[in-house]
Scaffold this motif. Structure first.
Motif, PDB file in Angstrom:
ATOM      1  N   TYR A  35       8.558 -13.395 -34.630  1.00  0.00           N
ATOM      2  CA  TYR A  35       8.346 -11.967 -34.889  1.00  0.00           C
ATOM      3  C   TYR A  35       7.111 -11.483 -34.132  1.00  0.00           C
ATOM      4  N   GLU A  43      11.228  -0.600 -32.852  1.00  0.00           N
ATOM      5  CA  GLU A  43      11.455  -0.037 -34.185  1.00  0.00           C
ATOM      6  C   GLU A  43      10.167   0.333 -34.897  1.00  0.00           C
ATOM      7  N   ARG A  47       9.025   4.122 -36.186  1.00  0.00           N
ATOM      8  CA  ARG A  47       8.653   4.471 -37.563  1.00  0.00           C
ATOM      9  C   ARG A  47       7.252   5.060 -37.622  1.00  0.00           C
ATOM     10  N   MET A 149      14.991  -1.947 -49.895  1.00  0.00           N
ATOM     11  CA  MET A 149      14.472  -1.945 -48.535  1.00  0.00           C
ATOM     12  C   MET A 149      13.767  -3.259 -48.231  1.00  0.00           C
ATOM     13  N   SER A 152      16.142  -5.929 -47.250  1.00  0.00           N
ATOM     14  CA  SER A 152      16.979  -5.782 -46.065  1.00  0.00           C
ATOM     15  C   SER A 152      16.209  -5.816 -44.744  1.00  0.00           C
ATOM     16  N   ARG A 153      14.981  -5.377 -44.713  1.00  0.00           N
ATOM     17  CA  ARG A 153      14.242  -5.311 -43.448  1.00  0.00           C
ATOM     18  C   ARG A 153      13.545  -6.635 -43.151  1.00  0.00           C
ATOM     19  N   LYS A 154      13.719  -7.130 -41.932  1.00  0.00           N
ATOM     20  CA  LYS A 154      13.135  -8.418 -41.548  1.00  0.00           C
ATOM     21  C   LYS A 154      11.617  -8.420 -41.689  1.00  0.00           C
ATOM     22  N   ASP A 155      10.946  -7.333 -41.269  1.00  0.00           N
ATOM     23  CA  ASP A 155       9.490  -7.309 -41.339  1.00  0.00           C
ATOM     24  C   ASP A 155       8.993  -7.436 -42.775  1.00  0.00           C
ATOM     25  N   GLN A 157      10.786  -8.852 -45.259  1.00  0.00           N
ATOM     26  CA  GLN A 157      11.153 -10.199 -45.694  1.00  0.00           C
ATOM     27  C   GLN A 157      10.095 -11.211 -45.270  1.00  0.00           C
TER      28      GLN A 157
END
Length: 195
Positions: A35, A43, A47, A149, A152-155, A157
């Protein structure tokens, strides 16, 4: 290329450095792809650009706070902190995880000076936030593991897996430690009331 690993505080997560910047690598048991954070493209940058003066966070902090220090005591990847800084707020970001703090500090250096965070600090918010000048605005955005949220979002997680999040009770104790000009807490819409 460098590898930075702190087995005691980061649960075998590690950083590597390439010409593109720092990449966070998960342990084999988690198995995430490396990451990378970039505040100028991708992305995360999209944001950040979405944060404007009509954003609920900015409204809660208040335009009258433009001359004051905003303490992001749960900085994470720095999205809100950099978004606020790009609007002209003086932001000090505090992050408990050393690898995340280092990634944010490195990505922050790539921004133009007018959009950079005033400071990125690694450590315990309960210790560092009271050291910032008086009349600061304290912003608390604890990670809510149960929210859709965050699942679902990799960051998000990654932040959950890497750990070192303060509990909401500890953060509210921080809010009461010192006379902050304002305290802003991000909460889920159906979150329980804070004490």
């Amino acid at each position: 290329s460098i590898d930075l690993v702190d087995h005691r505080s980061t649960n075998d997560w590690r950083l590597s450095e390439t010409e593109d910047g720092l990449f966070l690598h998960s342990p084999a048991s988690v198995n995430f792809r490396p990451y990378h954070i970039d505040y100028q493209k991708g992305e995360l940058a999209r944001r950040i650009r979405g944060i404007g003066f009509k954003d609920p966070l900015v409204k809660a902090i208040g335009r009258q706070s433009l001359g004051k220090v905003i303490i992001d005591a749960c900085m994470g990847w720095g999205r809100e902190a950099v978004g606020l800084a790009s609007l002209g707020f003086r932001v000090v970001g505090i992050e408990a995880n050393p690898l995340v703090a280092l990634m944010v500090a490195r990505a922050n250096q790539q921004l133009s000076p007018s959009k950079q965070l005033a400071k990125v600090r690694f450590g315990d918010s309960k210790v560092l936030a009271p050291l910032v000048e008086d009349e600061a605005v304290l912003y608390l955005d604890p990670l809510f593991v149960k929210s859709g949220m965050a699942k679902s979002r990799k960051d998000l997680q990654i932040l959950q897996k890497i750990g070192q999040n303060d509990s909401i009770e500890e953060l509210m104790t921080l809010a009461r430690l010192k006379k902050f000009d304002r305290v802003v807490v991000k909460r889920p819409l159906k979150g329980e009331a804070l004490g």
